[in-house]
Motif scaffolding. Structure first.
Motif, PDB file in Angstrom:
ATOM      1  N   ARG A 148      44.261 113.502 -63.889  1.00  0.00           N
ATOM      2  CA  ARG A 148      44.925 114.693 -64.814  1.00  0.00           C
ATOM      3  C   ARG A 148      43.859 115.041 -65.813  1.00  0.00           C
ATOM      4  O   ARG A 148      43.787 116.116 -66.063  1.00  0.00           O
ATOM      5  N   SER A 149      43.263 114.244 -66.267  1.00  0.00           N
ATOM      6  CA  SER A 149      42.177 114.550 -67.404  1.00  0.00           C
ATOM      7  C   SER A 149      40.881 115.300 -66.744  1.00  0.00           C
ATOM      8  O   SER A 149      40.449 116.300 -67.401  1.00  0.00           O
ATOM      9  N   TYR A 150      40.498 114.770 -65.460  1.00  0.00           N
ATOM     10  CA  TYR A 150      39.466 115.751 -64.898  1.00  0.00           C
ATOM     11  C   TYR A 150      39.910 117.064 -64.540  1.00  0.00           C
ATOM     12  O   TYR A 150      39.021 118.052 -64.596  1.00  0.00           O
ATOM     13  N   ARG A 151      41.029 117.294 -64.011  1.00  0.00           N
ATOM     14  CA  ARG A 151      41.607 118.569 -63.582  1.00  0.00           C
ATOM     15  C   ARG A 151      41.642 119.585 -64.844  1.00  0.00           C
ATOM     16  O   ARG A 151      41.390 120.678 -64.861  1.00  0.00           O
ATOM     17  N   ARG A 152      41.938 118.837 -66.108  1.00  0.00           N
ATOM     18  CA  ARG A 152      42.233 119.615 -67.200  1.00  0.00           C
ATOM     19  C   ARG A 152      40.503 120.143 -67.604  1.00  0.00           C
ATOM     20  O   ARG A 152      40.437 121.319 -68.005  1.00  0.00           O
ATOM     21  N   ARG A 181      39.534 122.919 -65.439  1.00  0.00           N
ATOM     22  CA  ARG A 181      40.308 124.324 -65.572  1.00  0.00           C
ATOM     23  C   ARG A 181      39.952 124.902 -66.863  1.00  0.00           C
ATOM     24  O   ARG A 181      39.411 126.013 -67.035  1.00  0.00           O
ATOM     25  N   LEU A 182      39.637 123.775 -67.999  1.00  0.00           N
ATOM     26  CA  LEU A 182      39.169 124.554 -69.032  1.00  0.00           C
ATOM     27  C   LEU A 182      37.557 125.059 -69.103  1.00  0.00           C
ATOM     28  O   LEU A 182      37.391 126.030 -69.752  1.00  0.00           O
ATOM     29  N   ASP A 241      38.148 124.227 -76.638  1.00  0.00           N
ATOM     30  CA  ASP A 241      39.296 123.245 -75.878  1.00  0.00           C
ATOM     31  C   ASP A 241      38.230 122.845 -74.976  1.00  0.00           C
ATOM     32  O   ASP A 241      38.534 121.583 -74.548  1.00  0.00           O
ATOM     33  N   TRP A 242      37.384 123.392 -74.170  1.00  0.00           N
ATOM     34  CA  TRP A 242      36.466 122.767 -73.067  1.00  0.00           C
ATOM     35  C   TRP A 242      35.688 121.581 -73.522  1.00  0.00           C
ATOM     36  O   TRP A 242      35.553 120.722 -72.809  1.00  0.00           O
ATOM     37  N   GLY A 296      37.824 118.875 -73.493  1.00  0.00           N
ATOM     38  CA  GLY A 296      37.925 118.358 -71.905  1.00  0.00           C
ATOM     39  C   GLY A 296      36.558 117.303 -71.666  1.00  0.00           C
ATOM     40  O   GLY A 296      36.709 116.388 -71.014  1.00  0.00           O
ATOM     41  N   SER A 298      36.811 114.330 -73.478  1.00  0.00           N
ATOM     42  CA  SER A 298      37.640 113.178 -72.546  1.00  0.00           C
ATOM     43  C   SER A 298      36.957 112.665 -71.205  1.00  0.00           C
ATOM     44  O   SER A 298      37.080 111.370 -71.258  1.00  0.00           O
TER      45      SER A 298
END
Length: 204
Positions: A46-50, A53-54, A69-70, A73, A76
């Motif tokens: 989930r964290s990697y997908r975010r 996307r960012l 925001d990126w 990510g 994280s």
């Protein structure tokens, strides 16, 4: 400002340390079920997908907030990799290093975005028009260079499909656990062989 700070109460250091000790004790008693990589896999994916996307959003809309925001990510990502790095330090440390570089670049970009806002909020007579234009042009040019430097680092980190990424990390984790168990068994066998040899030599 200094006078205002002097009037404020000093931080309760002992109270903070007490709370940290309590949190540490609770953490030590924490039970993770099941005690294997599957407990981590969903959150990691989930964290990697975010992050993926960012990354795409940042370069699509080119907005300052999107790049900020990126950065979150990317942070994280490297924190996850740092937590998992004991499985294969040489492998994970490389990704952590690139992600930290990326986070620093995007942090510099965000600093410039804040400066741009501050300059834009100044009273009309606070700066000469030519100076304001020169500062804003410098900020935009520097942000363009930073974002150009960030992109290949993003490609290095966020080029996998999230499910494939999580499976790969899981495979490394499982292999590292198997290697550790096998090495322990090998060491035990080696120590047993040495003991038998020493006993045989002592009996001669």
């Amino acid at each position: 400002i200094l006078a205002d700070l002097a009037d404020q109460p000093a931080p309760d250091r002992s109270g903070a340390l007490t709370q940290l000790d309590r949190a540490l004790n609770r953490f030590r008693r924490l039970k993770i079920e099941p005690d294997d990589f599957h407990t981590l896999e969903r959150g990691l994916e989930r964290s990697y997908r975010r992050g993926v996307r960012l990354f795409a959003v940042a370069y699509h809309d080119q907005g300052d907030e999107s790049f900020h925001d990126w950065r979150k990510g990317a942070q994280s990502y490297w924190r996850h990799m740092a937590l998992l790095s004991r499985a294969w330090p040489e492998h994970f440390d490389a990704g952590v290093g690139v992600a930290r570089e990326l986070s620093q670049i995007l942090g510099n970009d965000h600093d410039l975005a804040i400066l741009k806002l501050r300059v834009g909020s100044l009273a009309p007579d606070a700066l000469a028009a030519n100076d304001r234009t020169a500062i804003e042009r410098f900020i935009c040019e520097r942000q363009e260079l930073l974002r150009r430097a960030a992109r290949p680092r993003g490609d290095m980190i966020f080029s996998e499909r999230p499910k494939a990424f999580a499976r790969r990390i899981g495979a490394i984790w499982s292999a590292a656990a198997a290697r550790s168990h096998a090495d322990e068994a090998l060491d035990a066998a080696h120590r047993g062989t040495e003991k038998v040899t020493l006993e045989a030599l002592a009996g001669e």
